[in-house]
Enzyme design. Sequence first.
Site, mmCIF file in Angstrom:
data_model
loop_
_atom_site.group_PDB
_atom_site.id
_atom_site.type_symbol
_atom_site.label_atom_id
_atom_site.label_comp_id
_atom_site.label_asym_id
_atom_site.label_seq_id
_atom_site.Cartn_x
_atom_site.Cartn_y
_atom_site.Cartn_z
ATOM 1 N N ARG A 108 -50.478 -71.170 30.963
ATOM 2 C CA ARG A 108 -49.847 -71.525 29.684
ATOM 3 C C ARG A 108 -50.947 -71.702 28.653
ATOM 4 O O ARG A 108 -51.900 -72.449 28.879
ATOM 5 C CB ARG A 108 -49.055 -72.818 29.768
ATOM 6 C CG ARG A 108 -48.804 -73.393 28.374
ATOM 7 C CD ARG A 108 -47.844 -74.518 28.308
ATOM 8 N NE ARG A 108 -46.497 -74.064 28.624
ATOM 9 C CZ ARG A 108 -45.399 -74.728 28.268
ATOM 10 N NH1 ARG A 108 -45.505 -75.845 27.586
ATOM 11 N NH2 ARG A 108 -44.213 -74.283 28.597
ATOM 12 N N GLN A 138 -38.967 -69.110 30.900
ATOM 13 C CA GLN A 138 -37.898 -69.845 30.210
ATOM 14 C C GLN A 138 -36.651 -68.970 30.063
ATOM 15 O O GLN A 138 -35.523 -69.420 30.288
ATOM 16 C CB GLN A 138 -38.378 -70.299 28.827
ATOM 17 C CG GLN A 138 -37.312 -70.973 27.982
ATOM 18 C CD GLN A 138 -36.900 -72.337 28.507
ATOM 19 O OE1 GLN A 138 -37.754 -73.167 28.764
ATOM 20 N NE2 GLN A 138 -35.610 -72.582 28.666
HETATM 21 N N1 NVA Z 1 -41.681 -72.369 20.736
HETATM 22 C C1 NVA Z 1 -42.040 -73.554 21.466
HETATM 23 C C2 NVA Z 1 -41.515 -73.470 22.867
HETATM 24 C C3 NVA Z 1 -41.805 -74.666 23.720
HETATM 25 C C4 NVA Z 1 -41.268 -74.521 25.104
HETATM 26 C C5 NVA Z 1 -43.547 -73.707 21.468
HETATM 27 O O1 NVA Z 1 -44.240 -72.711 21.688
HETATM 28 O O2 NVA Z 1 -44.027 -74.818 21.235
HETATM 29 N N1 CP Z 2 -39.324 -75.396 27.814
HETATM 30 C C1 CP Z 2 -40.584 -75.632 28.172
HETATM 31 O O1 CP Z 2 -41.391 -74.719 28.407
HETATM 32 O O2 CP Z 2 -40.899 -76.951 28.280
HETATM 33 P P1 CP Z 2 -42.337 -77.561 28.517
HETATM 34 O O3 CP Z 2 -43.134 -77.273 27.273
HETATM 35 O O4 CP Z 2 -42.101 -79.024 28.740
HETATM 36 O O5 CP Z 2 -42.961 -76.888 29.715
#
Ligand code: NVA
Ligand code: CP
Length: 313
Positions: A108, A138
Amino acid sequence: MAFNLKGRCLLTLKDYTPQEIRYLLDIAKEVKAERRAGIVHQRFLGKTIALIFEKRSTRTRCAFETAFGEEGGYPVFLSTDDIQLGAKESIEDTARVLGRMFDAIEFRGFKQSTVEALAKYSGIPVFNGLTDEYHPTQVLADLMTVEEEFGFLKGTKLVFVGDGRNNMANTLAIGCAKMGMDYVINSPKELWPSDAYINEVKEMAKENGATFTITDVPGEGVDGAHAIYTDVWASMGEEAKQKEREALLRPFQVNEDLMRKTGRDDTIFLHCLPAIKGQEVTLDVIEGKQSRVWDEAENRKHTIKAVMLATML
Ligand code: NVA
Ligand code: CP
């Protein structure tokens, strides 16, 4: 039908056929039922996964750790405060080292190019746990949640309201196009994806009997929607844009009025979470009877387990 996905990465979801997505969703359904029934397996016994996080996470991290750990696997959490990743050591070199020690990597972070480089150089399955551009694990959970509600995906309509060029809007476009769904982005023009991306997804949609439309009129295009989806107005890494986004996106808030505009009383509300209640969605909608956000969050675990089972065994 069983597919052989062993050794495969999951980087954008473009890389999976509709049949392969179907296969993953079927496994997810099975592992969810097993967990409900208290059936325990040790399918990851003796295996390890590196979980690299440049950005914060609750759901993605917990889904990977619990899904892998409860099957006997050993997940190792690595924040970029702790490891060398593109700082003192190149991403390529880190990838090659991790590839010698682990069975898979989850990443991530910011750049899509980082997860692509990990995939290229590690030689093991690499899963994108969110980048600035895509969030494929997701979207698998989102598809599962829609299917649980309506019993099918093909022909369902999902409307994404909000920042139309963020990782969620981008990846939902792929998931809906692949699964024969009608996808609408309702977003101010300033936040539309590029023309190239719109055309790419339209092509993908056409191949699978799906549709993709985009509109900048608040509330337009929601009629008949099975699901209304939104996400934060400023994604991780874009905190400096918060004020600007509030001004742009306030007319695109998901509220009771918008939910009513679908003309269906069974429309569900989805959000990848975390949510800022009172901004992109009102409290009454996210806490209301049409909200499926907690099922959606739980489904992260089952779909992520499905991806790992399909690619790692
Ligand atoms: N668009 C959001 C999704 C979080 C799961 C972000 O990248 O912060
Ligand atoms: N939806 C999602 O990716 O949540 P987190 O940022 O908590 O992992």
